[in-house]
Design a protein around this motif. Structure first.
Motif, short mmCIF file in Angstrom:
data_model
loop_
_atom_site.label_atom_id
_atom_site.label_comp_id
_atom_site.label_asym_id
_atom_site.label_seq_id
_atom_site.Cartn_x
_atom_site.Cartn_y
_atom_site.Cartn_z
N ALA A 16 0.83 -1.20 0.00
CA ALA A 16 0.00 0.00 0.00
C ALA A 16 0.87 1.25 0.00
CB ALA A 16 -0.93 -0.01 1.20
N LYS A 17 1.90 1.27 0.83
CA LYS A 17 2.80 2.42 0.86
C LYS A 17 3.49 2.61 -0.49
CE LYS A 17 4.05 2.45 5.79
NZ LYS A 17 5.18 2.33 6.73
N ALA A 18 3.95 1.51 -1.08
CA ALA A 18 4.63 1.60 -2.38
C ALA A 18 3.70 2.12 -3.46
CB ALA A 18 5.19 0.23 -2.77
N MET A 19 2.43 1.71 -3.42
CA MET A 19 1.47 2.18 -4.41
C MET A 19 1.20 3.67 -4.25
SD MET A 19 -2.36 0.71 -5.35
CE MET A 19 -1.76 -0.93 -5.76
N VAL A 20 1.16 4.15 -3.01
CA VAL A 20 1.01 5.58 -2.77
C VAL A 20 2.19 6.36 -3.36
CG1 VAL A 20 1.11 7.36 -0.97
CG2 VAL A 20 -0.52 5.48 -0.77
N GLU A 21 3.39 5.86 -3.14
CA GLU A 21 4.57 6.53 -3.70
C GLU A 21 4.52 6.54 -5.23
OE1 GLU A 21 6.77 8.28 -1.99
OE2 GLU A 21 5.62 7.76 -0.20
N GLN A 22 4.05 5.45 -5.81
CA GLN A 22 3.93 5.38 -7.27
C GLN A 22 2.89 6.38 -7.76
OE1 GLN A 22 5.77 3.28 -9.50
NE2 GLN A 22 4.87 4.76 -10.90
N ALA A 23 1.79 6.51 -7.04
CA ALA A 23 0.75 7.46 -7.42
C ALA A 23 1.27 8.90 -7.34
CB ALA A 23 -0.47 7.29 -6.53
N ILE A 24 2.02 9.21 -6.29
CA ILE A 24 2.59 10.55 -6.15
C ILE A 24 3.55 10.84 -7.30
CG2 ILE A 24 4.14 11.96 -4.74
CD1 ILE A 24 2.92 10.60 -2.27
N SER A 25 4.41 9.88 -7.60
CA SER A 25 5.39 10.06 -8.67
C SER A 25 4.72 10.24 -10.02
CB SER A 25 6.35 8.86 -8.70
OG SER A 25 7.24 8.94 -9.78
N THR A 26 3.74 9.38 -10.34
CA THR A 26 3.07 9.45 -11.63
C THR A 26 2.26 10.74 -11.75
OG1 THR A 26 2.91 7.04 -11.66
CG2 THR A 26 1.53 8.23 -13.22
N PHE A 27 1.56 11.11 -10.67
CA PHE A 27 0.72 12.32 -10.69
C PHE A 27 1.57 13.57 -10.86
CE2 PHE A 27 -1.91 15.67 -8.83
CZ PHE A 27 -3.15 15.40 -9.39
N SER A 28 2.77 13.58 -10.25
CA SER A 28 3.64 14.77 -10.36
C SER A 28 4.15 14.94 -11.79
CB SER A 28 4.81 14.66 -9.39
OG SER A 28 5.68 13.60 -9.74
N ARG A 29 4.32 13.83 -12.52
CA ARG A 29 4.79 13.90 -13.90
C ARG A 29 3.67 14.21 -14.88
NH1 ARG A 29 7.27 9.01 -12.44
NH2 ARG A 29 5.85 7.91 -13.86
N ASP A 30 2.52 13.57 -14.67
CA ASP A 30 1.39 13.73 -15.59
C ASP A 30 0.12 13.39 -14.83
OD1 ASP A 30 -0.57 13.53 -17.59
OD2 ASP A 30 0.87 12.82 -19.08
N SER A 31 -0.55 14.43 -14.32
CA SER A 31 -1.73 14.20 -13.48
C SER A 31 -2.84 13.50 -14.24
CB SER A 31 -2.23 15.53 -12.91
OG SER A 31 -2.56 16.44 -13.95
N GLY A 32 -3.04 13.88 -15.51
CA GLY A 32 -4.09 13.25 -16.30
C GLY A 32 -3.85 11.77 -16.52
N LEU A 33 -2.59 11.43 -16.79
CA LEU A 33 -2.24 10.02 -16.99
C LEU A 33 -2.46 9.24 -15.70
CD1 LEU A 33 -0.99 7.71 -18.63
CD2 LEU A 33 1.27 8.51 -17.87
N ALA A 34 -2.06 9.82 -14.58
CA ALA A 34 -2.23 9.13 -13.29
C ALA A 34 -3.70 8.82 -13.02
CB ALA A 34 -1.64 9.97 -12.17
#
Length: 584
Positions: free
Chosen positions: A177-195
């Motif tokens: 769960a923690k790793a998925m949150v970090e992945q979501a933060i990383s993806t959203f910071s690069r491309d919010s629409g894609l996330a």
């Protein structure tokens, strides 16, 4: 609307009683507070290294979330024992820590001095809680760096939540769960629409893993993405309640944290067709203007089980994770060379006692097998682990974050049929698997106290620091180790040892007379050959080795049970160990 709320504690409660860190039994929420305190101190040290004046200013800023997180706050004491900053009580700035005493006259400065070290230490005391008549335990994490003491203190709430019990499997899902949150933060910071698009795609394995899915909520309360119910996007979270009527907006608002927190509420489990809510433990972390969350569902939260892995098993799981990541990195760079190294039985990266990797391509064909090179090219459906279970059955239970799968296996050293726990990870079109064998060394390991476990962590930290220092300046590092003064290479019972891979002792923080001696000629105080013990435990990922050795604190020639962390870096072995009383 979610408001940015930073809970600001009041004046530091003075201790009424010093105690061991393991005198307080922690629940999952309190454990998180402890992790936050350690992370906060690390952040304070990084900020101080970058700009000491700015760091002090940030600690004094009541709006700064990095140094105030609910019931955790940071403080800084200089080499002269004077408070330079205190996130909860600016009035203490300029005050000597030795001028503060508890109700029984114990000096707070003395408590800090006895507990702080380069590798960190906990001090536990009791006192009045802020805005409350309650008196209870207060715990502070202290680290000495740059001649200063960096600290973060925790008030354990009088009404702390209890009664949620987690299995080893639950804790593994917490990690995911923690790793998925970090992945979501990383993806959203690069491309919010894609996330958002990926989170709403039910077939996307990065943001959907069994019962786990990602949620994004703007700090204004608007749900931006919801992996299980995309229709909720655009909804104000204040209008939602869990299945027991608790307002989700209040829950999220009360748990804004740059470090992350576990919260509990009741919500339908997506793996079932029922609308009835089940207890969800959800990891929520704030980044920028958004909160990111992923929840898991404990298997049996009302039953207390003693299934936590031993210190040895935990370290082997860590080694399996590290070996997996090494294989992923090398396959990403050069698959053929990576496969060749996995097939080389002398390569320590991929052959560590019972640990070795298996790699299959996207078609299910084995491309590398650390224990049976001859199966390369065979489909995993034709290969078995043991007990009739195929690699295909195990590999199907993997995850991009790594998923532990329990099954019957054959131990590569003993050949015996035994429980195997395999980490299965999907990455770059490949499936990577590394298996461990719980309690394969012995059926019994003593339960170590929290304080003893913390000293194990300090030993590991000392090894890392010594290896890094030695790589930069071997001569100065050896000299510092032999000075035997308190610091990064000597901390109470902990001391550093450096050994050349040829067996020659290069540095020894307890007995410099051993320098130059071949470890094959050394025995512990009960006659066990040190050379044999170390060579059997050689690992680039680190191994715990148990033997009997004089304790420099008790200063007795009679050896005490010792657990030492040995790790290979380049051409040398670095070690540091502690003496858990539980082993006696």
């Amino acid at each position: 609307m979610i408001r940015l709320v930073c809970a600001l504690a009041v004046l530091l409660a003075l201790p009424a009683l010093a105690a061991h860190a393991d005198d307080v039994e922690l629940n999952v929420f309190e454990e998180n507070r402890q992790d936050v305190a350690q992370a906060m101190v690390a952040e304070a040290i990084r900020a101080f290294e970058a700009d000491s004046e700015e760091a002090i200013s940030m600690m004094q800023d009541p709006e700064n979330m990095l140094f105030r997180d609910g019931n955790v706050y940071a403080f800084l004491v200089d080499g002269g024992d004077t408070f330079l900053a205190h996130a909860a009580a600016s009035s203490l700035v300029g005050t000597s820590v030795h001028g503060l005493t508890d109700l029984e006259g114990a000096d707070l400065g003395d408590l800090f001095e006895s507990s702080s070290s380069s590798h960190g230490g906990w001090v536990l005391y009791t006192g009045a809680y802020p805005d409350s008549s309650y008196e209870g335990p207060i715990k502070a994490w202290l680290v000495t760096a740059w001649g200063h003491v960096f600290g973060a203190a925790i008030y354990y709430d009088a009404d702390s939540r209890t009664g949620i019990y987690l299995t080893e499997r639950d804790r593994e899902r917490q990690d995911t769960a923690k790793a998925m949150v970090e992945q979501a933060i990383s993806t959203f910071s690069r491309d919010s629409g894609l996330a958002v698009s990926m989170i709403h795609d039910p077939g996307d394995t990065l943001f959907r893993d069994g019962e786990l899915y990602a949620i994004i909520v703007h700090l204004n309360g608007t749900i931006v993405a919801h992996g299980d119910e995309p229709r909720l996007a655009g909804t104000d979270i204040d209008t939602l309640e869990d299945t027991l009527g608790a307002n989700l907006g209040d829950i999220f608002e009360e748990n804004i944290s740059a470090y992350g927190r576990w919260v509990d509420y009741y919500w339908p489990d997506p793996r079932t067709a029922s609308d009835d809510g089940e207890l969800s433990l959800t990891w929520i972390k704030t980044s920028g203007d958004h909160m990111f969350a992923v929840g898991m569902y404990p298997e049996d939260p009302d039953t207390d089980r003693d299934d936590a892995p031993s210190h040895h098993d935990a370290s082997r799981k860590d080694a399996a994770r590290a070996m997996t990541q090494m294989a992923i990195r090398m396959f990403g760079q050069d698959p053929e060379r990576a496969a060749s190294l996995i097939h080389d039985e002398d390569n320590r990266l991929f052959h560590d006692a019972e640990l070795y990797p298996i790699v299959a391509d996207r078609d299910g064909v084995v491309v590398a097998h650390g224990n049976a090179q001859f199966v390369a090219g065979i489909h995993i459906s034709y290969l078995e682990y043991g007990g009739g279970i195929t690699l295909d059955e195990v590999f199907r239970s993997g995850s991009p974050y790594g998923n532990w799968v329990d099954h019957e296996g054959t131990h590569p050293e003993s050949g015996a049929s035994t429980l195997q726990r395999t980490l299965v990870t999907y990455s770059g079109g490949y499936t990577f698997a590394v298996g461990t064998y719980p309690r394969y060394q012995t059926d019994f390991y003593p339960d170590l106290t929290q304080q003893e476990l913390e000293r194990l962590r300090a030993a590991q930290s000392m090894v890392e620091v010594a290896a890094e220092s030695f790589a930069a300046d071997p001569e100065s590092t050896i000299s510092a180790i032999h000075s035997m003064s308190s610091g990064p290479f000597r901390d109470k019972e902990l001391f550093t040892v450096v050994i050349n891979l040829n067996g020659t002792v290069v540095a020894h923080g307890y007995d410099s007379n051993i320098v130059g001696v071949d470890i094959d000629y050394l025995s512990d105080t009960r006659g066990a050959n040190i050379g044999d013990l170390i060579k059997e435990g050689l690992s680039v990922y680190g191994r715990w080795i148990e033997y009997y050795w004089p304790n420099p604190v008790s200063n007795l020639e009679v050896g005490e049970p010792k657990l030492s962390w040995y790790k290979v870096y380049g051409d040398h072995i670095f070690a540091a160990g502690t003496y858990p009383a539980s082993l006696g």
